[in-house]
Design a protein around this motif. Structure first.
Motif, short mmCIF file in Angstrom:
data_model
loop_
_atom_site.label_atom_id
_atom_site.label_comp_id
_atom_site.label_asym_id
_atom_site.label_seq_id
_atom_site.Cartn_x
_atom_site.Cartn_y
_atom_site.Cartn_z
N PHE A 85 28.23 0.56 -14.82
CA PHE A 85 29.63 0.84 -14.52
C PHE A 85 30.48 -0.43 -14.58
N GLU A 86 29.95 -1.50 -15.16
CA GLU A 86 30.66 -2.77 -15.14
C GLU A 86 30.78 -3.37 -16.54
N THR A 87 31.81 -4.19 -16.70
CA THR A 87 31.88 -5.06 -17.86
C THR A 87 31.07 -6.32 -17.54
N PRO A 88 30.50 -7.00 -18.54
CA PRO A 88 30.65 -6.78 -19.98
C PRO A 88 29.74 -5.68 -20.54
N ASN A 89 28.85 -5.13 -19.72
CA ASN A 89 27.89 -4.15 -20.23
C ASN A 89 28.57 -2.92 -20.82
N MET A 90 29.67 -2.52 -20.18
CA MET A 90 30.38 -1.35 -20.64
C MET A 90 30.86 -1.49 -22.09
N HIS A 91 31.15 -2.75 -22.49
CA HIS A 91 31.57 -2.96 -23.88
C HIS A 91 30.46 -2.59 -24.86
N TRP A 92 29.22 -2.85 -24.46
CA TRP A 92 28.07 -2.48 -25.30
C TRP A 92 28.10 -0.98 -25.58
N LEU A 93 28.31 -0.21 -24.52
CA LEU A 93 28.35 1.24 -24.66
C LEU A 93 29.56 1.69 -25.48
N ASN A 94 30.72 1.14 -25.14
CA ASN A 94 31.95 1.58 -25.80
C ASN A 94 31.92 1.30 -27.30
N GLU A 95 31.39 0.15 -27.69
CA GLU A 95 31.34 -0.19 -29.11
C GLU A 95 30.48 0.80 -29.88
N ARG A 96 29.35 1.17 -29.32
CA ARG A 96 28.44 2.08 -30.03
C ARG A 96 28.97 3.52 -30.03
N LEU A 97 29.59 3.92 -28.93
CA LEU A 97 30.17 5.26 -28.90
C LEU A 97 31.41 5.36 -29.79
N SER A 98 32.14 4.26 -29.93
CA SER A 98 33.32 4.26 -30.81
C SER A 98 32.92 4.57 -32.24
N ASN A 99 31.74 4.13 -32.64
CA ASN A 99 31.26 4.44 -33.99
C ASN A 99 31.05 5.93 -34.20
N GLN A 100 30.90 6.67 -33.08
CA GLN A 100 30.71 8.11 -33.15
C GLN A 100 31.99 8.87 -32.79
#
Length: 255
Positions: A85-100
């Motif tokens: 639930f925190e950055t910077p980890n959330m960026h990892w998730l958001n980048e990969r989901l953005s591709n979808q």
């Protein structure tokens, strides 16, 4: 009503909201399930929802649509449940989901009252109990946290603070689900910092409990004023959520 019972009810509601079992929130390992919005889910939850991450402090339970399961599984396996639930980890998730075609959308912290900590608070103004029929003229911007114009039928109970006949503060609750009523509160700017919000919130919480319903309170973690009000009113953190939605919806919100 006990603290344990309220937590059980909240977990059961969260399970209905995403399509898991209430006991999943008590496990030590992370759980991933297919997302399913239950027929008795909170009224304001609207599809499309790509994923919802929920934690009651033991693990993270994630409900996700099929196309995102692999990314979500890798994410919760890579990071600790609270780190999800925190950055910077959330960026990892958001980048990969953005591709979808999806993006992280909402984050919120939810509070339940501690029965042993709800104070008897008063303020310098008269407080009055309000019913649904008293709200009709109050659907204006000043009371937009306490009341929701789009869901008037769910606004069931409130407590107002008055200077003479003028409403200067309002806490009201929405029957967002069968057993849980959500509290929102507003105080006019010139009357803030006088303890009005906490007096209204704690009084309304007791009124809700007297009707055998569970009061709950939601805030962004960064809304310090709201967090302070929750704590002063006898509420404690109970669970957190992070919701992912299609990118087009998120982008529209940011325009």
């Amino acid at each position: 009503m006990t603290n344990h019972k309220m937590l059980e009810i909240a977990m059961g509601q969260s399970a209905e909201d995403i399509g898991c079992c209430a006991d999943d929130f008590r496990l030590s390992e992370n759980i991933i399930v297919p997302f399913e919005l239950g027929k008795n889910a909170r009224k304001y939850l609207k599809e499309p929802i790509t994923c919802n991450f929920v934690s009651y402090g033991n693990n993270v339970v994630v409900a996700a649509i099929p196309e995102t399961i692999d990314v979500v599984s890798e994410y919760v396996g890579k990071f600790g449940f609270y780190d999800c639930f925190e950055t910077p980890n959330m960026h990892w998730l958001n980048e990969r989901l953005s591709n979808q075609g999806h993006k992280v959308c909402f984050m919120a912290e939810y509070y339940l009252p501690d029965i042993n900590r709800i104070p008897d608070l008063s303020c310098a103004y008269q407080m009055r109990l309000l019913k649904q029929e008293d709200f009709e003229e109050l659907y204006i911007p000043e009371w937009s946290n306490a009341l929701c114009k789009d869901r008037k039928q769910l606004d069931v109970l409130g407590v107002g603070a008055y200077e003479g006949d003028t409403l200067i503060g309002l806490a009201a609750c929405s029957a967002d689900c069968e057993e849980m009523w959500q509290i929102g509160v507003d105080v006019l700017p010139q009357y803030r910092w006088q303890g009005i919000a906490s007096a209204l919130t704690s009084t309304l919480a007791k009124e809700i409990l007297s009707r055998n319903k569970v009061p709950f309170y939601c805030t962004a973690w960064s809304n310090i004023r709201s967090v302070r009000n929750a704590v002063k009113s006898g509420f404690v953190p109970a669970w957190v959520e992070m919701t992912v939605k299609p990118a087009a919806i998120v982008d529209e919100m940011n325009r």
